[in-house]
Every structure is written in structure tokens, then in C-alpha cells.
Design a protein around this motif. Structure first.
Motif, short mmCIF file in Angstrom:
data_model
loop_
_atom_site.label_atom_id
_atom_site.label_comp_id
_atom_site.label_asym_id
_atom_site.label_seq_id
_atom_site.Cartn_x
_atom_site.Cartn_y
_atom_site.Cartn_z
N ILE A 280 0.83 -1.20 0.00
CA ILE A 280 0.00 0.00 0.00
C ILE A 280 0.87 1.25 0.00
O ILE A 280 0.62 2.21 -0.74
CB ILE A 280 -0.95 -0.01 1.21
CG1 ILE A 280 -2.06 -1.05 1.01
CG2 ILE A 280 -1.57 1.37 1.43
CD1 ILE A 280 -3.00 -1.21 2.19
N ILE A 281 1.91 1.26 0.83
CA ILE A 281 2.78 2.43 0.92
C ILE A 281 3.54 2.65 -0.39
O ILE A 281 3.69 3.79 -0.86
CB ILE A 281 3.74 2.28 2.10
CG1 ILE A 281 2.97 2.35 3.42
CG2 ILE A 281 4.83 3.35 2.06
CD1 ILE A 281 3.78 1.95 4.65
N LYS A 282 3.99 1.58 -1.02
CA LYS A 282 4.77 1.70 -2.25
C LYS A 282 3.90 1.99 -3.47
O LYS A 282 4.25 2.84 -4.31
CB LYS A 282 5.56 0.42 -2.49
CG LYS A 282 6.41 0.46 -3.76
CD LYS A 282 7.18 -0.85 -3.94
CE LYS A 282 8.00 -0.81 -5.22
NZ LYS A 282 8.76 -2.09 -5.42
N ASN A 283 2.75 1.30 -3.57
CA ASN A 283 1.96 1.36 -4.80
C ASN A 283 0.60 2.03 -4.64
O ASN A 283 -0.11 2.22 -5.63
CB ASN A 283 1.71 -0.07 -5.34
CG ASN A 283 3.00 -0.84 -5.55
OD1 ASN A 283 3.93 -0.35 -6.18
ND2 ASN A 283 3.06 -2.05 -5.00
N THR A 287 -1.07 -5.05 -4.67
CA THR A 287 -0.91 -5.58 -6.02
C THR A 287 -0.76 -7.10 -6.04
O THR A 287 -0.97 -7.73 -7.06
CB THR A 287 0.31 -4.94 -6.70
OG1 THR A 287 1.47 -5.17 -5.89
CG2 THR A 287 0.10 -3.44 -6.87
N ASP A 288 -0.35 -7.68 -4.91
CA ASP A 288 -0.19 -9.12 -4.82
C ASP A 288 -0.57 -9.56 -3.41
O ASP A 288 0.21 -9.46 -2.48
CB ASP A 288 1.26 -9.54 -5.12
CG ASP A 288 1.45 -11.06 -5.12
OD1 ASP A 288 0.45 -11.79 -4.93
OD2 ASP A 288 2.59 -11.51 -5.31
N SER A 289 -1.80 -10.03 -3.28
CA SER A 289 -2.32 -10.36 -1.96
C SER A 289 -1.72 -11.65 -1.39
O SER A 289 -1.72 -11.87 -0.19
CB SER A 289 -3.84 -10.54 -2.02
OG SER A 289 -4.18 -11.69 -2.79
N GLY A 290 -1.21 -12.51 -2.28
CA GLY A 290 -0.73 -13.81 -1.84
C GLY A 290 -1.86 -14.77 -1.51
O GLY A 290 -1.62 -15.87 -1.02
#
Length: 380
Positions: A280-283, A287-290
């Protein structure tokens, strides 16, 4: 889950609610998310409005965070408690959404704060009270990820002295480990309760009533530390001053009028918190919940006895996991691997511990006949 079991008596089903927000209006009541879970080993299946059994190991997933040592004296343990509280409590904040209160944990020195998605709800702006100030600071939502009941908010202005928490290693969380829960239960900011890790690897499903997100969350840490409304989004901390989880759910006993069932609470593990917060902080989003998914829209169907009997596929996303395996709209999913599927919730629970790319055998009914398909799971 039962608060008290008599010898020979059948286990009672308990309820778990989002510890969530404390409504700050006069004569406020506990803000509880309706959520049901069977907590007794051996329970299976599901009933309308309920979820399946909490699953997962109740044995340690790794070594403890402290090496074995001689028993501490009472004064030594008290000193440990005091040191941890002094170290970590400044990193725990109170979040005011305007009509309710919750907790949060300072994630970095740039003013990012991690909390539960059900704490922020649909709000986009907040008032945050940090440990070293009574002044209400403005904050905005960065992004919310209801599927894992996590969210990140950011302070508009970072005050001097803001202290980020240290997050621990989930693999080292062990049953019996002493923990402290820090947050703002019932609006009482800076409160601390203590207990132990009661179990690890729990899978819990959260309802959608009362502000819940409906998330099914795997690998949760069960704790005996008191978790009350307002604790959600706070910190579950070990004696090394590390946050090992975000308190999220608390149990209630329906046979006691849904009053609190002491000593049964659940926290999202630190590893998942870091995974979600970092993205969340980066994008600006996850983007990839796993998390694994079949790539379907489904609904619970009833059998001839009017009990939940499976999940009907309303639609299968083109090119998704189910579609590639030949599963189509109208099919009724009744098993994933060895897990019987009766409701949407039980389907979510069956997939909760799986990862994208894994293969799963899905049993479904089409035109009265039972079929199986090997599905390569996709992403949520």
C-alpha cells in the motif's frame, strides 16, 4: 467455542466479533461485527449465517522469541512488562473516524499508520491522537484492503518524536508466549492488557454486519489478552517489544446474550501486516495479496433439507482458474480437496491457507452428476 464445557456436554458454538470501533456517542454500546465460528477441535460443517471450524495448527510454528531461561522472579517479569510498555506504547495511536474510535500502530517515520479496514470503514479522513500529544492530528486514508481487514492511513504532518513500532517474525510466535495488547478499548487510549498466545494458525471468517469486512483471514494468532471494542488496529506485542499481530476480533458467547467470552481474541499476524502495508505504501494499493482464488462469483445454495449444500457458480471469470479447469456457471461446488463446501464462507476458508499457483481438486455437481477438476489457483 465455549466459555465453559461440562464433561460429556456437546460443545456450544461461539461467536467472534470485530473488536472494531468503539462508538463514542453517549450511551454507546459495544460495536460488534456479527461473526460466528466453531472453536472446538473436531467441529465441522456450517449452518446458515455461520462459518466453518477455525482451522490450523495449535502447536508452535517456530522457536520462541526468547531462549529458554531460568524462571524469572515476579519483580523481573514486572520490570519486563514496564520496559515493553515504555518502549512500544508511544507507537500506538487512537483513530477517530468521526463517529467511532479505533486504534493504529505507527508503521514508519513518515507518518504511515497501519490499522484494520473495519476501523476506517468508508471514511477517508481521520483524527489521530499520538502518545506524546493530546492534540488531534489530521490523517488521510492511503488505501484499505478489506479482503485482509487491513488499511494504512497517513498523517498530514508528522510530529516530532513520532516513533515507529518494530514488527516481529511471525514464524517465531509460539503457544504460551507472554503478550501484551495495546490500544484504545472503549475509548480509553493507551490501555494495556496481558495474556499469552493461546494458539497459532487459526482461520477466522468475519461477518459483514456491524461494519465487518466479510474477510476470511488465515494464520491468525489467538490470544488470551483482553480484546475489547476499540482495540482493533492496535498492537499485540511480545516481551522483546515487537509487534507480532494486529488485534482484530474478539469472541462472544451467544448463550450469555452475546456478552464477551473472556480470553479469546484474534490478531492478524505481523507477516501479513507487513506484506499488505508495504504494498500500500509503495503502490497505493495491494498488487499481490498472496491469497488464492478460484475466479468465480458464487452464492450459497440449499439442499432438499433446506440446509446449505454448496456454492453455485454464478459466473466464472474468463481465463480465470475455474474457467481454465472447465468449471462454468450453474455448477455447484461441494468440495475443495477434502474440505466439504456448504457456504461461500466455507469455500473462503478452504482456500484461505492456499497460495496462487497451487493445485486443488475441486468437486462439483453438474446436471445431477458429480465431477472433479484439478484447478491451478489464481489470485484474489
Amino acid at each position: 467455542m465455549t466459555v465453559s464445557l461440562r464433561p460429556g456436554a456437546p460443545p456450544r458454538r461461539g461467536r467472534v466479533r470485530a473488536a472494531a470501533r468503539y462508538r463514542s456517542a453517549p450511551a454507546a454500546r459495544f460495536c460488534a461485527t456479527a461473526l460466528t465460528a466453531a472453536l472446538v477441535s473436531g467441529c465441522s460443517g456450517a449452518v446458515p449465517g455461520s462459518v466453518g471450524p477455525l482451522s490450523g495448527p495449535t502447536t508452535p510454528s517456530g522457536p520462541t522469541t526468547r531462549a529458554a531461561a531460568a524462571p524469572r522472579s515476579p519483580n523481573s517479569l514486572q520490570s519486563d512488562y514496564e520496559a515493553v510498555i515504555k518502549d512500544v506504547l508511544p507507537s500506538v495511536v487512537q483513530i477517530d473516524t468521526g463517529n467511532s474510535l479505533g486504534s493504529g500502530v505507527v508503521y514508519d517515520n513518515r507518518g504511515h499508520i497501519v490499522t484494520n479496514a473495519h476501523v476506517v470503514g468508508k471514511q477517508r479522513t481521520f483524527g489521530v491522537t499520538v502518545a506524546n500529544s493530546e492534540r488531534l492530528l489530521a490523517a488521510k486514508l492511503v488505501s484499505s484492503f478489506p479482503e485482509q481487514d487491513l488499511a494504512v492511513v497517513k498523517l498530514d504532518t508528522v510530529p516530532s518524536g513520532l516513533k515507529a513500532a518494530s514488527f516481529g517474525d511471525t514464524s517465531k510466535v509460539a503457544v504460551g508466549q507472554i503478550v501484551l495488547a495495546m490500544g484504545s478499548p472503549l475509548g480509553l487510549s493507551g490501555s494495556v492488557t496481558q495474556g499469552i498466545v493461546s494458539a497459532v494458525g487459526r482461520t477466522v471468517s468475519e461477518g459483514t454486519g456491524g461494519g465487518g469486512t466479510g474477510a476470511t483471514i488465515a494464520d491468525m494468532v489467538q490470544t488470551s489478552a483482553a480484546i475489547n471494542p476499540g482495540n482493533s488496529g492496535g498492537a499485540l506485542v511480545n516481551l522483546d517489544s515487537q509487534v507480532i499481530g494486529i488485534p482484530t476480533l474478539a469472541a462472544t458467547d451467544p448463550q450469555l446474550g452475546n456478552s464477551a467470552a473472556p480470553g479469546i481474541g484474534f490478531a492478524i499476524p505481523a507477516s501479513m501486516v507487513r506484506t499488505v502495508a508495504d504494498q500500500i505504501i509503495k503502490n497505493g494499493k495491494v498488487t499481490d495479496s498472496g491469497r488464492a482464488a478460484l475466479g468465480i462469483t458464487g452464492r450459497t445454495v440449499l439442499g432438499p433439507d433446506f440446509q446449505p449444500a454448496g456454492v453455485a457458480v454464478v459466473s466464472a471469470a474468463k481465463g480465470g482458474a475455474a474457467d481454465k479447469a472447465g468449471i462454468r456457471a450453474g455448477d455447484i461446488i461441494v468440495k475443495v480437496g477434502d474440505a466439504r463446501i456448504t457456504t461461500i464462507t466455507s469455500l473462503s476458508e478452504a482456500l484461505a491457507s492456499d497460495r496462487p499457483g497451487q493445485k486443488a481438486e475441486v468437486t462439483y455437481v453438474r446436471a445431477g452428476g458429480t465431477r472433479t477438476a484439478e484447478v491451478t489457483l489464481g489470485k484474489v
